[in-house]
Enzyme design. Structure first.
Site, PDB file in Angstrom:
ATOM      1  N   CYS A 178       0.857  -1.183   0.000  1.00 33.42           N
ATOM      2  CA  CYS A 178       0.000   0.000   0.000  1.00 33.42           C
ATOM      3  C   CYS A 178       0.896   1.237   0.000  1.00 33.42           C
ATOM      4  O   CYS A 178       1.621   1.479   0.974  1.00 33.42           O
ATOM      5  CB  CYS A 178      -0.881  -0.017   1.247  1.00 33.42           C
ATOM      6  SG  CYS A 178      -1.930   1.447   1.397  1.00 33.42           S
ATOM      7  N   CYS A 227      -0.996   3.251  -6.593  1.00 35.95           N
ATOM      8  CA  CYS A 227      -1.933   2.725  -5.597  1.00 35.95           C
ATOM      9  C   CYS A 227      -2.171   1.292  -6.032  1.00 35.95           C
ATOM     10  O   CYS A 227      -2.456   1.037  -7.211  1.00 35.95           O
ATOM     11  CB  CYS A 227      -3.237   3.510  -5.602  1.00 35.95           C
ATOM     12  SG  CYS A 227      -4.551   2.733  -4.632  1.00 35.95           S
TER      13      CYS A 227
HETATM   14  N1  DGL Z   1      -4.078   0.468  -2.001  1.00 37.74           N
HETATM   15  C1  DGL Z   1      -3.643   1.635  -1.353  1.00 37.74           C
HETATM   16  C2  DGL Z   1      -2.397   2.223  -1.996  1.00 37.74           C
HETATM   17  O1  DGL Z   1      -1.594   1.514  -2.576  1.00 37.74           O
HETATM   18  C3  DGL Z   1      -4.613   2.731  -1.031  1.00 37.74           C
HETATM   19  C4  DGL Z   1      -6.084   2.620  -1.136  1.00 37.74           C
HETATM   20  C5  DGL Z   1      -6.821   3.486  -0.101  1.00 37.74           C
HETATM   21  O2  DGL Z   1      -6.949   3.010   1.009  1.00 37.74           O
HETATM   22  O3  DGL Z   1      -7.210   4.635  -0.421  1.00 37.74           O
HETATM   23  O4  DGL Z   1      -2.147   3.386  -1.925  1.00 37.74           O
END
Ligand code: DGL
Length: 266
Positions: free
Chosen positions: A79, A194
């Site tokens: 993330c 993301c």
């Molecule tokens: N999947 C997460 C990232 O790589 C973020 C998604 C979220 O919680 O807004 O930034």
């Protein structure tokens, strides 16, 4: 649940939601002998709009429990929004644990671009991080980098992967800022910063006003993790081990089915 002592320690993959599955699928290919635990902080999703100190405290608190309960070999923070904020604090708080991070792939994008126009598609949190600005400063000064913070794409990706319809117009409205024309040149690389977004890459390709390279760092993260996870001769994957943990304790039916599709018990 902890891995039985005669088995190798598992790899823990962490995200705010389902985005980390894009990293999990690559990690499994490279570490077939390891069990995997997928942790989704769905009770905190989406991370994109959180105030920084509150999100830091939340994630550090969660890891205190996760490490105690699951005793993993390494943790992959799949993330960008989390790692760009709390990566250094996690390493400081849990020095005995190895954390593999996910950060916007600005360096490889700057190395590959021909036009010099690169866009970074991320959550609003990742876009405003000092970490992201530092990456641009260190590796992409010669490029024109457009940061595009999307309020809605992570949620849309969750809906899309669960089988809901998302309209072309709504997706295009989130990505169209990525396409820049300047002095006869056009953006040629969009960094998917993301982990949710690679699930929508086909849609992005179809809707893009011109073809670009959509850079997904999942494989590079998995390769990095492999170098940190010892190879043990003759080790085999622990039978039916892999499972998912949801901080809400209550994932819906579509999410549970999705986890099953990824071979994870929910
Ligand atoms: N999947 C997460 C990232 O790589 C973020 C998604 C979220 O919680 O807004 O930034």
């Amino acid at each position: 649940m902890t891995a039985p002592t005669n088995e190798l320690k598992p790899v823990l993959v962490f995200d705010s939601g389902i985005g980390g599955l894009t990293v999990l699928r690559e990690a499994r290919v490279l570490m077939p002998e390891r069990g995997f635990i997928y942790v989704a902080d769905d009770a905190g999703f989406p991370y994109g709009g959180w105030e920084e100190q509150a999100l830091k405290d939340r994630i550090i608190g969660l890891f205190g429990k996760l490490l105690q309960e699951h005793d993993p070999e390494v943790c992959i923070i799949a993330c960008n929004t989390a790692f760009t904020l709390v990566g250094a604090d996690l390493r400081a708080a849990f020095p005995q644990m190895t954390f593999v991070g996910t950060v916007p792939a600005i360096k490889p994008a700057a190395e590959r671009t021909r036009s010099g126009l690169v866009s970074v598609l991320a959550t609003p949190g990742t876009v405003k991080r000092a970490y992201t600005r530092d990456l641009i400063q260190s590796f992409a000064q010669q490029c024109h980098v457009r940061l595009v913070g999307s309020e809605n794409l992570a949620r849309m990706a969750e809906a899309y992967i669960r089988g809901d319809t998302v309209s072309d117009e709504a997706v295009l409205a989130e990505i169209d800022q990525c396409f820049v024309e300047k002095d006869g040149h056009k953006t040629d690389i969009v960094v998917l910063a993301c982990t949710h977004y690679p699930f929508m890459a086909n849609l992005f390709r179809r809707l893009a006003p011109w073809p670009v390279d959509w850079l997904d760092p999942a494989e590079a993260i998995a390769r990095r993790a492999r170098t940190l996870v010892p190879l043990v001769a003759d080790a085999v994957h622990p039978d039916s081990f892999d499972f998912a943990v949801f901080t809400s304790g209550n994932p819906d039916f579509a999410t549970r089915r999705l986890m099953q599709g990824f071979g994870l018990r929910a």
